[in-house]
Design a protein around this motif. Sequence first.
Motif, short mmCIF file in Angstrom:
data_model
loop_
_atom_site.label_atom_id
_atom_site.label_comp_id
_atom_site.label_asym_id
_atom_site.label_seq_id
_atom_site.Cartn_x
_atom_site.Cartn_y
_atom_site.Cartn_z
N LYS A 134 11.20 9.08 20.75
CA LYS A 134 10.45 8.90 19.50
C LYS A 134 11.03 7.73 18.70
N THR A 135 10.14 7.01 18.07
CA THR A 135 10.58 5.97 17.15
C THR A 135 9.73 6.05 15.89
N ASP A 136 10.16 5.32 14.87
CA ASP A 136 9.34 5.23 13.67
C ASP A 136 8.22 4.23 13.91
N THR A 187 4.52 6.27 7.81
CA THR A 187 5.51 6.13 8.87
C THR A 187 5.51 7.43 9.67
N VAL A 188 5.21 7.32 10.94
CA VAL A 188 5.24 8.53 11.76
C VAL A 188 6.32 8.41 12.82
N GLN A 189 6.87 9.54 13.18
CA GLN A 189 7.86 9.62 14.26
C GLN A 189 7.11 10.02 15.51
N SER A 190 7.06 9.10 16.44
CA SER A 190 6.28 9.45 17.63
C SER A 190 6.76 8.64 18.82
N GLN A 227 -0.13 14.94 13.23
CA GLN A 227 0.91 14.52 12.28
C GLN A 227 0.30 14.18 10.93
#
Lengths: 730, 153
Positions: free
Chosen positions: B2-4, B15-18, B31
């Motif tokens: 996962k990245t921002d 900003t999602v963590q995925s 999300q």
Amino acid sequence: METTRRNFLQQLGYVSIGFSLMGAAPVPHSFLAPSKMRGSGKRPDQNHINAWLHLLENGKVLIMSGKVELGQGLRTALKQIAAEELDTRLDLIEMQMAETGKTPDEGYTAGSYSIQSSGMAIRNAAASARETVLKMASEKWGIPISQLQLKDGEVIGPKQKISLHQLLAGRQIEQEVGTPSEFKGKTVRRFVGKPVPRKDIEDMVRGNPIFVQDLRFPDMVHARTVRPPSYTSEFVSMNESDFDTQPGFLKLVRKGNFIGILAEEEYQTIQIMERAKKSVQWKSEDYLPANTPLKDYLKTLPLETKTQEDKGDAQTAIDQSQKRHSASYFKPYIMHAPNGPSCAVAIFEDEKLKIWSHSQGIYPLRNSLAALFKMSEDDIHIIGVPGSGCYGHNAADDAATEAALMAVEYPGRHVRLQWMRDDENGWEPYGTAMIVELKAGLDANGKINGWQYEVWSDGHSNRPDGTPESLLPARFLDEGYGAPGIGYKGGAVRNSVPYYTIDAVNVQSHIFLGPLRTSSLRALGAYANLFALECFMDELAHKADIDPIEFRLMHLKDPRSIDCLQKLRKNTSRIDLAEGEGLGYAFCHYKNETAYFAVAAHVKVDRKNGAVQLKKMWAVIDAGETINPDGLKNQTEGGMIQSASWALKEAVRYDARHITSLDWNSYPILRFPETPETEVEVIDRPDQPPVGAGEVAQGPATAAVINAIFNTTGVRIRELPVTTDALINA
Amino acid sequence: MKTDIQLNVNGKEHTVQSAPDTPLLYVLRNQLELNGPKFGCGLQQCGACMVLLDGKSTTSCQLPVRTAAKYKITTLEGLVDENGRLHKIQEAFVKEQAAQCGYCLNGIIIASVALLNESPSPTDDEIKEKLNLNICRCGVHSRVVRAVKASIE
Ligand code: FES
Ligand code: FES
């Protein structure tokens, strides 16, 4: 958005309600009315008014129906019926649909029966409620009932008025449903018979959460099923060591031949499921009849033969007639193929199961689940939530069962399962393939004097019935449940007996247990029966050299049938047909006892490539008393287009092992550029009982398309779907 | 891994963590908790999952979220203005009652908005052609065409 979501969950009974919902932020018009009562697990007693109708503190009335909204506009129609009898504005009526322990047990939402059953039960209960409260107020005030009226939630006298809530002192109307002396739906018609718009469409266009697919709960986990290669595959082995390292992996659930994956996030779950599919070994056999044409194969199966009708001597009449004609028709397996694959959310907590499902029959599903899980019915709570349009018994119940199986293995967390496209296409119960063979004779005046009809069909319903077998996963468990048998045989012969006036008629049915999983699909056997019957009528008209509408009129007596056909003739009388274009007609009296329906199709056939373009379809429909004419039109337009899609495109394909029509390329349906314009005329007959109309168009609309193709090409298509090969240079 | 990831959705930066290869559909639904885009096939065959990317209708079920990050993303929810007023196409669908179950409406409305972005007064055939990818199983096609036409009148 947060508010919307909170309300959605509240409405579904998730967030405990510590304050009056009505006073809170505006509640979006959702499919589900706020939960006002705690479900006790027991069925409300339908003989009492309060099973159907609750007075709310805020002056509104909550109507309860055990039926589900399938996109047919039932919620709005039922509201109209209740509002009319209570003489109360529509915005003061709330609806609660299908939830075990709260709404009445009304079996399945199927067979176009909802207005006839739930609608009339609600009409009775609401009219009884009106009479009861007027009587109460009359006694309270010492004023004759004739000087009182119920209006917008209040009883109004010459000088006084009182809200229902006050009149009842906060209690519900517990009296039995009586036999009301007046139905305002028949006399006043302030709401009934009007095209009241559906409120849920605004929620849809806004993207408000209304579908079971939209449910989200805190800490919800995701599930997917690892499908075997065929109906009868057996699990051999699987490399399980691999899963722990996969991001988000929570649990592998394996019970016999059933395998499910649980993971934190949805896409992780899908990826692990796909990986699992590759690592699992199954033992599978080739056993589907892939190398024999289906219509030949079906006749080799053991048959249960029954005479459905035998009057006069059809054989002799045909033998002695001036002109004879015979033809054989075939309809393949067709799938429901909803746009959104089936979905369910389930949680297992304190030894109780709670399931959110788009099942068409929450109480029957509960019975079957109780048998499967060996639990008490009272410990299973099912909440009906709309899904994607289903058109019959699709995989909704199966998805609910699989979600429950996994929830039981992973207690305390909400488990959301949505089927993948290939799950839905490959595993749903299809509408069965059918064969019809017809023979008839014409006398010197072109009248039919003898009619012989034979139909070959599987059963048409294997809905949950209290046994585990009707639920797909049951057969994969270790208990050895197996697959269900033939199911409802009555569906096969629906509309097999001609409604036309013919002296000598013989109708035989031959029921088989076919190779593919089947259950109810819109109109059941009436689809193939009316396709065949109405194509054959067109063929006979041609043989007799009589106009096809005139030919039908020659064989009809009742004025409502005649009215439909004459209106259709008028509505299509000014059509100019260009080169390559044809017009075809068909008619039915659904189930030989409900709605009357006449339909015309205008097609254009390109003889070079065999392509059929549908230009327009017209219908005239008489469903008795019309509750909502726009809803009726919408259903009829949709039915015609779906039927045209069945006729022109659809057949479930399979190889020796399993279904191969697993996506929209391998199971094409009509797409926008191929769809016709539609025009529907509604004949409203307030003096007649209302009858359902959601399935009426299916058979005749296909016949009209096929007859239109003949009209321009001279080619009789008797096997569905229409292929371009049949029409190229024909 | 996962990245921002920065996404511009309905005019807001998120900003999602995925994992970067996660299809946009799942990020939007699960999300960002948007309900407009729907899962229908996951195969780019049905249009249920459509969103606008810089005003063009695109399926989101196979579009990696990292690719989507390059565009301004609009979902069905984002067609409603800040005062809660519906887009004229949304309004026309309500007025024409162009729905049965409504599962397909997201994609159909998104594609229709994209069409009007390209051509302000399309013919029936152009409307149908534009909606070629959008599956509707309930058969509301003829109503949809009426609704799209009504929105331009
Ligand atoms: S879900 Fe994306 S096109 Fe079908
Ligand atoms: S309205 Fe049901 S899929 Fe289009």
